[in-house]
Motif scaffolding. Sequence first.
Motif, PDB file in Angstrom:
ATOM      1  N   ARG A 366       0.842  -1.198   0.000  1.00 27.70           N
ATOM      2  CA  ARG A 366       0.000   0.000   0.000  1.00 27.70           C
ATOM      3  C   ARG A 366       0.881   1.253   0.000  1.00 27.70           C
ATOM      4  O   ARG A 366       1.908   1.283   0.668  1.00 27.70           O
ATOM      5  CB  ARG A 366      -0.923   0.026   1.235  1.00 27.70           C
ATOM      6  CG  ARG A 366      -1.995  -1.045   1.216  1.00 27.70           C
ATOM      7  CD  ARG A 366      -2.931  -0.913   2.420  1.00 27.70           C
ATOM      8  NE  ARG A 366      -3.965  -1.919   2.394  1.00 27.70           N
ATOM      9  CZ  ARG A 366      -5.127  -1.804   1.750  1.00 27.70           C
ATOM     10  NH1 ARG A 366      -5.386  -0.685   1.077  1.00 27.70           N
ATOM     11  NH2 ARG A 366      -6.010  -2.770   1.785  1.00 27.70           N
ATOM     12  N   ILE A 367       0.425   2.269  -0.734  1.00 25.77           N
ATOM     13  CA  ILE A 367       1.170   3.527  -0.820  1.00 25.77           C
ATOM     14  C   ILE A 367       0.197   4.686  -0.950  1.00 25.77           C
ATOM     15  O   ILE A 367      -0.915   4.513  -1.465  1.00 25.77           O
ATOM     16  CB  ILE A 367       2.150   3.505  -2.026  1.00 25.77           C
ATOM     17  CG1 ILE A 367       3.115   4.697  -1.992  1.00 25.77           C
ATOM     18  CG2 ILE A 367       1.385   3.476  -3.342  1.00 25.77           C
ATOM     19  CD1 ILE A 367       4.232   4.598  -3.039  1.00 25.77           C
ATOM     20  N   THR A 368       0.595   5.842  -0.460  1.00 19.55           N
ATOM     21  CA  THR A 368      -0.169   7.065  -0.674  1.00 19.55           C
ATOM     22  C   THR A 368       0.569   7.930  -1.683  1.00 19.55           C
ATOM     23  O   THR A 368       1.759   8.233  -1.506  1.00 19.55           O
ATOM     24  CB  THR A 368      -0.356   7.852   0.636  1.00 19.55           C
ATOM     25  OG1 THR A 368      -1.128   7.058   1.548  1.00 19.55           O
ATOM     26  CG2 THR A 368      -1.084   9.169   0.380  1.00 19.55           C
ATOM     27  N   LEU A 369      -0.119   8.296  -2.750  1.00 14.27           N
ATOM     28  CA  LEU A 369       0.427   9.198  -3.767  1.00 14.27           C
ATOM     29  C   LEU A 369      -0.095  10.606  -3.469  1.00 14.27           C
ATOM     30  O   LEU A 369      -1.297  10.844  -3.465  1.00 14.27           O
ATOM     31  CB  LEU A 369      -0.006   8.758  -5.160  1.00 14.27           C
ATOM     32  CG  LEU A 369       0.383   9.673  -6.328  1.00 14.27           C
ATOM     33  CD1 LEU A 369       1.893   9.866  -6.413  1.00 14.27           C
ATOM     34  CD2 LEU A 369      -0.165   9.119  -7.648  1.00 14.27           C
ATOM     35  N   SER A 370       0.828  11.528  -3.207  1.00 14.34           N
ATOM     36  CA  SER A 370       0.471  12.884  -2.807  1.00 14.34           C
ATOM     37  C   SER A 370       0.704  13.855  -3.958  1.00 14.34           C
ATOM     38  O   SER A 370       1.475  13.588  -4.884  1.00 14.34           O
ATOM     39  CB  SER A 370       1.310  13.319  -1.605  1.00 14.34           C
ATOM     40  OG  SER A 370       1.210  12.384  -0.548  1.00 14.34           O
ATOM     41  N   GLY A 371       0.052  14.998  -3.866  1.00 21.46           N
ATOM     42  CA  GLY A 371       0.253  16.022  -4.872  1.00 21.46           C
ATOM     43  C   GLY A 371      -0.557  17.260  -4.566  1.00 21.46           C
ATOM     44  O   GLY A 371      -1.453  17.230  -3.721  1.00 21.46           O
TER      45      GLY A 371
END
Length: 528
Positions: A366-371
């Motif tokens: 699992r990963i969180t992609l931020s922007g």
Amino acid sequence: MKTMRSVALAATLSAFAATGAATPGRAQTLNLAVGAPVTSIDPHYHALSPNYAVADMLFDSLTAFDAQARIQPRLAESWKPVAEDVWEFKLRPNVKFHNGNAFTAEDVAFTIARVPTVPNSPSSYGIYTRAIQRVEVVDPLTVRFHTNGPYPLLPVDLGQIQMLDSETHANPLTEDFNSGKLAIGTGPFRMVSYRSGDRIEYTRNEDYFGPKPAWQRVNYRMITNDAARTAALLSGDVDFIDQVPTSDITKLRRDNRVQLSEANGLRLIFLALDHAHEGDSPLITDNDGKPLGRNPLRDVRVRRALSMAIDRQAITDRVMEGASLPSTQLLPPTAYGALPDRRVGPADLDGAKKLLAEAGYPNGFRITLSGPNDRYMNDARIIQAIGQMWTRIGVRTSVEGQPWAAFVARAGRQELSAMLVGWGTSSGEPTSPLRSLLATFTPPRGWGGSNRGRYSNPAMDAKLDEALRTLDDGKREQLLREATTIAMDDVGIIPIHIQKNIWAMRRGLQHEARADELTRAQDVRPAQ
């Protein structure tokens, strides 16, 4: 009194006219709206395109870039190497700061010394002065820069540094620029007021040494909501907007009240990845939400898998609606130092899954992609699309979009695992992104100032260092290609696309579209 010394570096609202003709009244005030917020008026505080654009209306640099990113004279009339490690610049005579002080070589020396010392800079301009070992004031209009060996890019680097007055700015605070107290340059406009996140008001500098702007006054508004920015143009509340929303391009082309201005851009939209943490990365877990105990992004096979999973052409077609060029490198393939044969292939989901399995993640993680959600064209939609693509290969992705100011602060503290960022290359060649985004973070050297993931590759650094000391253009270009190839094969960052630059304006105006995407009032004039 300035002394000679050698410094060692330690609002009128306009409406659409039925005929589209510009009246004399409209030529007095330009109301424009930009899509990205400005974070500071201090020209050396934060290396960010919106900041540079507004600073370029107030201040001047020794050299400058034209609309096609070619180097041009500005405060310097000419320059030449006078030794292997010395550049001599001849300054333009009779240039005055807004307060009447004369611009001299002493101001150049003062500015170069100030740039790397700006406190709390989130992205320093120091990268553009690090090559200078000493500034020698020869006479009031002649300055020599002593470098540590050959340095061919000095005229290019100095195009990024706005000049200050050694007397007025003797003890400068960033807050004093924002208040207007120190917003004093040699540029074509003077600042009247600045309201953070809202607008900047300018008035024309009647004593400017260069071509006079068409506008007596400028209201430079920040409208970060795409729909609101377009609505402001169509209602006549503003005359000119940048970052035209891709969803509005077709509609605006058909509207006879407006016209578009376009240029192929030099802004790369990419993903920066966490290389800093050897153990757990801040926003990565196993599929049960538990720590992995190691950072999978440190494995090049994982980085390649994430890149292979991205359908760049689909993002260009469906998210950007054609307003971008899919890319797997730093610049358009025709640019100096770019990789002409590096192709953008289709997404390879099976290949990506295979690489993840080889790296020890057959079931993904699992990963969180931020922007940001208010900085780049369709930024929030892009991270949503990439999140879905990564989830298809077993990397279950949560997406987090937030305002630029909050996002960039977290990114600067290395609190994120994967993040969408952009980089505009004013000079049109790859030394800028290589030094800022991919070179090993080395503050004393000015490298890696925007390397938010803290990527490091000594082999790439060595090639870049050699290129920066090579005076022969052909040999330097080959070295830059080799450095770029190393970084791209190692997936130091994941390029997505290069933006096209699109502005819109009411009829009766004309605009010089810039490859570097800067939105400046001096580039807008009533139509002839």
